[in-house]
Each structure stands twice: as structure tokens, then as C-alpha cells.
Design an enzyme around this catalytic site. Structure first.
Site, PDB file in Angstrom:
ATOM      1  N   SER A 112      36.659  39.829  10.624  1.00 50.75           N
ATOM      2  CA  SER A 112      37.422  38.614  10.833  1.00 50.75           C
ATOM      3  C   SER A 112      38.747  38.700  10.087  1.00 50.75           C
ATOM      4  O   SER A 112      39.594  39.517  10.412  1.00 50.75           O
ATOM      5  CB  SER A 112      36.590  37.399  10.409  1.00 50.75           C
ATOM      6  N   LYS A 155      30.801  34.601  17.655  1.00 42.53           N
ATOM      7  CA  LYS A 155      31.138  34.124  16.321  1.00 42.53           C
ATOM      8  C   LYS A 155      29.963  33.299  15.821  1.00 42.53           C
ATOM      9  O   LYS A 155      29.838  32.118  16.103  1.00 42.53           O
ATOM     10  CB  LYS A 155      32.407  33.280  16.374  1.00 42.53           C
TER      11      LYS A 155
END
Length: 603
Positions: free
Chosen positions: A398, A175
Site C-alpha cells: 500500500s 483491500k
């Protein structure tokens, strides 16, 4: 004494009159016409209500789905003879380019097509052009087939010098959005993910170019190492068929469609009397069986069988809680509001005429709660017995993946950026910066964490523990729901999650998507799941809408119109006059359906 007699029309006048009558009978499509398309940018996914367009009477923006559908339809339309396009993309996401390219390739299999450009600025610009029958370029142009690269920016040291501290919590070493603030170079995980991403795109694009141009993939790679290529290398490398100007390219497409007497050397397709008629693709896209599209749903006629209806609910832009929508009409960036998309999904779930739903996603993510709201409504549509197919455009990452994972099936373009199953939260602390420049600040609070997100102080250890617990919960929920939706184990999901992004092609291999393709592929899958013949014509109805009518006549409540008998009766009556309203709106704005535009916190 002289008598004034009407002039007797000549043969040319009669032929011209007959052509005009024939064109009018076919709703403005001349027989043997060549479609024109300007591809200096890729058509957008959605368009919002533009006051300037409304005031000036400009036409409706041609959306990507309009262009793709029109090109496929033109390939089978006997009145369309060919296609010519200026292909000069400066930058574009791979996914939409692939959808457009697939449509052009299908047209090229059936009819002549020609791409021309002053220059091909980049790899994807030439990739798109290579799908045409012939590729032309002006003498001073270059073919910018240079390959793919990523460039990451890191501000940690600069922020430190400025007196700003970055405090971020992530779940998943891949991430990487917070790396902008927390790192001074690529981490190993960040580099690994980006490297695989561009390697996948490289393989897809090189293979497609090699097949279209009948050369080896190794030859394409060798040419790219020398790019940008000047005209001689572009021609000898079999990337460009001819060097010439616009007028010569137009004469050539006329020759390719079989018009005698016109060639690059002897004629001018812009002025020659024998030149075939031309029609902009944007105009052609608005013509469907004699009516501009999209058509508003009309009341059923007794005895007439209705076409099955498939709803296309678009989630485009950063996902936010609330209504979302344009930020500073008409030019601001836009967002996809959980309330707005949720209401659209509730509406189609209650509409008995909707046989299936396609959720079109073009989003980098955003609010956790907004994404969860949309995901919940997707699952409720399925609980109603209606199949849901997610169609991924340029990006569904996401939160964009979150809203898609609850569908019966997920369809992605090979170059779609997707995945990024992870969580990111945090803040920037500017206390030291404010002290340096003499800005004082103080606060009072009623409870220990009332000012936890203030930029004036870092998280306390207790606050940090709360943020960590929140991130753990969100990530666990995300992975668990992916596992349920994709029929995978939690361990299998976690192995391909941890915030890593994938291309659609790689996501297919890892079980995150079911099929590669664009919106047409998703609609076909929705037909199959709904028990509709794949070749049957269906009515596509787009949600959410943002027409002037919707703006002036807000809904009385959040209850779907089809959820109760009185509301259903009202809906039928409203539909009976909608055509009249749309005619008046078209006279002012040139369109019947205008969109809430959505553009790009879970990144």
C-alpha cells in the site's frame, strides 16, 4: 641469598602471545576463527536510540544489513574458517529470512557451516537452517516443517452485539483490512489473495529446501504432511544430519574446519586447547578494515581518491504525516514520518558526494499524505540526476509500495509482501453502545461536516458521498502514478491493483518489481545505474540517523547542508570533528550511528 629472576616463558606462552599479537594486528579477528550466530530472532531492519543501551554502555544492535554484509565478507575472509549458528526462530517474516539465508548459502559454498537447535519451531526456522552444510537437533526436538496457513479474524457480529457499527469505504475488492470489522468470514477476493500468497511462499521454500538437502520437492511436501517430525523421521527424511547437543555440535564444526584431535566423541570445543578461536558475528560485523562500522563520513584527504558513496534511506514502520519516530522510547512501536524521510531525501539529493540512493522499505503503509510526501521527494532525487533504487524488505504494501514506485528500479525479496495498491478509509460508530451503557453525548458545530468523523453518529448521505469521492481520487492518483513509474497502462495496473497483495516473486511476473533480491542486489543495481563498476567498493551511508549528537544538536533549518556555500563549509568543519564526537559517544553507548526506530491507514 636468593635472587628473584623473571620466569622464562614456555613454548605455549610464546605461541599464545604471538596469537594475541596477530589477532590485534588484524583488528580483533583471530586467525582460523569460527563465527557464532544466535538466530532465535531475525536481526531487525533498524534500531532506535535506546537510553538503556546508552546508560549501560551496551553495544550497537546488529541490524539485518550488518549481519548479511558480515556473512558475505566472512566467506571471502581467509581468517574465518567456519560458521555455527543456533537457528530457532519462533516466528519471522519471509523476506528478511530469505536475505539472511542467501548470505548463509553463499558462505556454505565456500566454507563449513553448521546449524543447531534444541528444536525447529516452524517452517521458516528449518528453511533457514537448511542453508547450512550440516543441520543438527537435540534428541527431544522436532522439525516444525508444517507449511503455511493464514488465519483471519472477523469481528462484525461481535461489534454488532456490542452496539458498534463499522463504516468503511475501500477501493479495490482485495483491500481486506476493513474485513476485520465488516465481515463474518472470508470474501471470495480475500480468500483468493491469501491462498495465492501462501501458495507462492510454499513453492519458494519447498524448492529451496529440496535443493539444499538434495531431495525431491514431492518428498519435502510428504514430510510436511507428517510434521512436526520427531528425530528419527527427521534423520531418515534427510532433513537433519545428526542428533546431538550444543557441545557436540561445536566439536563437530571444529572438526569440519580441520582442527585435529577434536570430534564429538573425543573432545570438547569449549575447553580443548586445540579448539579454534570463536568470534560472535555481531563483533565481526563491527570490524571493517580496522574500524567499527558504520564509519562517519570524513573530510577528503588531498590526493586520496574517495570511494563512491551510496545513501541508504530507510522507510520502516507505519507511514505517518509529520516527524514520526519511536512512540514511547525505548520500547514503543515506531513509525516512519513523511517529514523525517523527506528531509533525509532532500539532504542526499543536495549532497554532491552521493552517487545514488537506495530507498529501503519495510512498511505496511499508512497515511496517504505522508506516503505522497515521500514519493514526491523520491522523484525529486531522480530529477537531480541521481538514480534511485527501491529495496523491499519484509513488506512494502500500500503506502509502502507508493513510496517505492517512483524509483528507477524496484528490487524485492521473493517472499516480500507487496502491492496492495488500493485505498481504505472509514470509522467505527459507537452511538448504540454508548446508549446501552448510559453514556450521553451531544455536539454543536459551525458547519455541516465539522463532526463528520465523530464516533457518535454515522456519516450523513452527503458526508458519505464526500468520503466516496475522496477514495476515488486517491485510488485514481495511486494507479496513475504506478502506471507512470512502471511504464504500464492504467488498465494494466488496475488489473493487478484493487488492493491485492502479492509476494515479490508474483509481483515480478506482474511488472510491479524489476528484480528479486535483497539490499545487496539493490546496491549493485544502484551502482550500475550510477555508472559505478559492480565490483567497486562503495561507502554506504544510512539515513535518517538518530544519534545522541543529532538529538542534542538539532538542525538550524530544513535547508540541506550542501545546498549553499556557507552551509557546505560548516558541514566540512563539522565532519572534521565528528570523529572525536563519535569516539566519545562510542565510549558511552558502544555505537557511532543510532537510528530513529520505525515499526508498523493504507493497510
Amino acid at each position: 641469598m636468593f635472587a628473584f629472576l623473571p620466569a622464562v616463558p614456555g613454548a605455549d606462552d610464546i605461541r599464545d602471545a604471538l596469537r594475541r599479537i596477530d589477532t590485534a594486528r588484524h583488528h580483533g579477528v583471530p586467525d582460523g576463527c569460527i563465527l557464532e550466530l544466535d538466530l532465535q530472532t531475525v536481526p531487525p531492519e533498524v534500531s532506535g536510540f535506546d537510553p538503556l543501551t546508552f546508560i549501560t554502555g551496551g553495544g550497537r544492535t546488529m541490524l539485518l544489513r550488518d549481519a548479511v554484509a558480515a556473512i558475505h565478507r566472512a566467506a571471502e575472509d581467509p581468517r574465518v574458517a567456519g560458521l555455527i549458528a543456533r537457528v530457532q526462530l519462533s516466528a519471522a517474516p519471509p523476506g528478511p529470512v530469505q536475505e539472511l539465508r542467501a548470505a548463509i548459502a553463499a558462505f556454505t559454498e565456500a566454507k563449513p557451516s553448521l546449524a543447531w537447535a534444541e528444536t525447529y519451531p516452524g517452517t521458516l526456522s528449518y528453511y533457514l537452517a537448511s542453508a547450512f552444510s550440516e543441520v543438527w537437533m537435540q534428541p527431544t526436538g522436532t522439525v516444525g516443517l508444517i507449511g503455511f496457513a493464514t488465519n483471519a479474524l472477523f469481528l462484525r457480529d461481535a461489534l454488532g452485539k456490542a452496539g458498534i457499527e463499522a463504516q468503511f469505504v475501500t477501493r479495490g475488492e482485495y483491500k481486506s483490512a476493513a474485513n476485520l470489522f465488516t465481515q463474518d468470514h472470508y470474501t471470495d477476493a480475500h480468500r483468493e489473495a491469501d491462498s495465492r500468497l501462501i501458495a507462492s511462499l510454499h513453492s519458494q521454500v519447498w524448492q529451496a529446501i529440496a535443493e539444499s538437502r538434495n531431495i525431491d520437492v514431492a518428498a519435502v511436501d510428504a514430510l510436511a504432511d507428517r510434521a512436526p517430525l520427531l528425530r528419527d523421521d527427521a534423520v531418515t527424511g534427510h532433513l537433519v544430519d545428526r542428533i546431538g547437543f550444543r557441545d557436540e555440535a561445536y566439536s563437530r564444526i571444529a572438526e569440519l574446519v580441520g582442527v585435529e584431535g577434536i570430534s564429538p566423541e573425543t573432545g570438547d570445543a569449549d575447553s580443548d586447547d586445540n579448539a579454534p578461536p570463536r568470534l560472535f558475528l555481531s563483533r565481526y560485523a563491527q570490524i571493517r578494515k580496522g574500524a567499527p562500522v558504520p564509519m562517519p563520513p570524513m573530510p577528503s584527504v588531498p590526493g586520496r581518491k574517495k570511494r563512491p558513496r551510496i545513501a541508504v534511506v530507510t522507510v520502516a514502520g507505519s507511514i505517518v504525516s509529520g516527524r514520526g519516530g519511536p512512540q514511547g522510547l525505548p520500547f514503543g512501536r515506531s513509525s516512519a514520518g513523511g517529514d523525517t524521510i523527506g528531509a533525509a531525501l532532500r539532504h542526499v539529493a543536495a549532497d554532491d558526494d552521493v552517487a545514488a540512493v537506495v530507498v529501503r522499505v519495510d512498511s505496511p503503509g499508512g497515511s496517504v499524505t505522508g506516503s505522497e510526501t515521500i514519493w514526491r521527494e523520491v522523484t525529486r532525487v531522480r530529477a537531480k540526476g541521481k538514480p534511485v533504487v527501491a529495496s523491499m524488505g519484509a513488506m512494502a504494501a500500500s503506502g509502502g509500495y507508493y513510496v517505492a514506485m517512483g524509483a528507477d528500479a524496484i528490487v524485492a525479496n521473493p517472499g516480500t509482501i507487496t502491492g496492495s495498491i488500493g485505498v481504505l478509509t472509514g470509522k467505527l460508530v459507537a452511538r448504540e453502545l454508548k446508549e446501552r451503557i448510559g453514556v450521553g453525548s451531544d455536539s454543536v458545530r459551525t458547519n455541516d461536516n465539522a463532526d463528520a468523523w465523530s464516533v457518535n453518529a454515522p456519516f450523513t448521505p452527503e458526508q458519505q458521498a464526500l468520503v466516496e469521492a475522496e477514495a476515488d481520487l486517491f485510488y485514481a492518483d495511486f494507479v496513475q502514478r504506478v502506471a507512470e513509474g512502471r511504464h504500464m497502462t492504467v488498465e494494466a495496473v488496475d488489473a493487478v491493483a484493487r488492493g491485492r497483495v502479492w509476494t515479490g516473486a508474483d509481483a515480478l511476473e506482474h511488472g510491479l518489481v524489476d528484480e528479486l533480491g535483497g539490499l545487496r542486489t539493490a546496491v549493485r543495481r544502484a551502482k550500475t545505474l550510477a555508472g559505478i563498476d559492480v565490483d567497486a567498493e562503495v561507502e554506504l551511508v544510512s539515513y535518517p540517523t538518530a544519534s545522541l549528537r543529532d538529538f542534542l544538536r538539532p538542525k538550524p533549518s530544513s535547508q540541506p547542508a550542501a545546498a549553499s556555500l556557507p552551509e557546505a563549509v560548516t558541514a566540512v568543519l563539522a565532519q572534521s570533528v565528528r570523529g572525536v564526537l563519535d569516539q566519545g559517544e562510542r565510549a558511552l553507548s558502544g555505537t557511532s550511528l543510532l537510528w530513529l526506530g520505525f515499526n508498523p491507514e493504507w493497510r
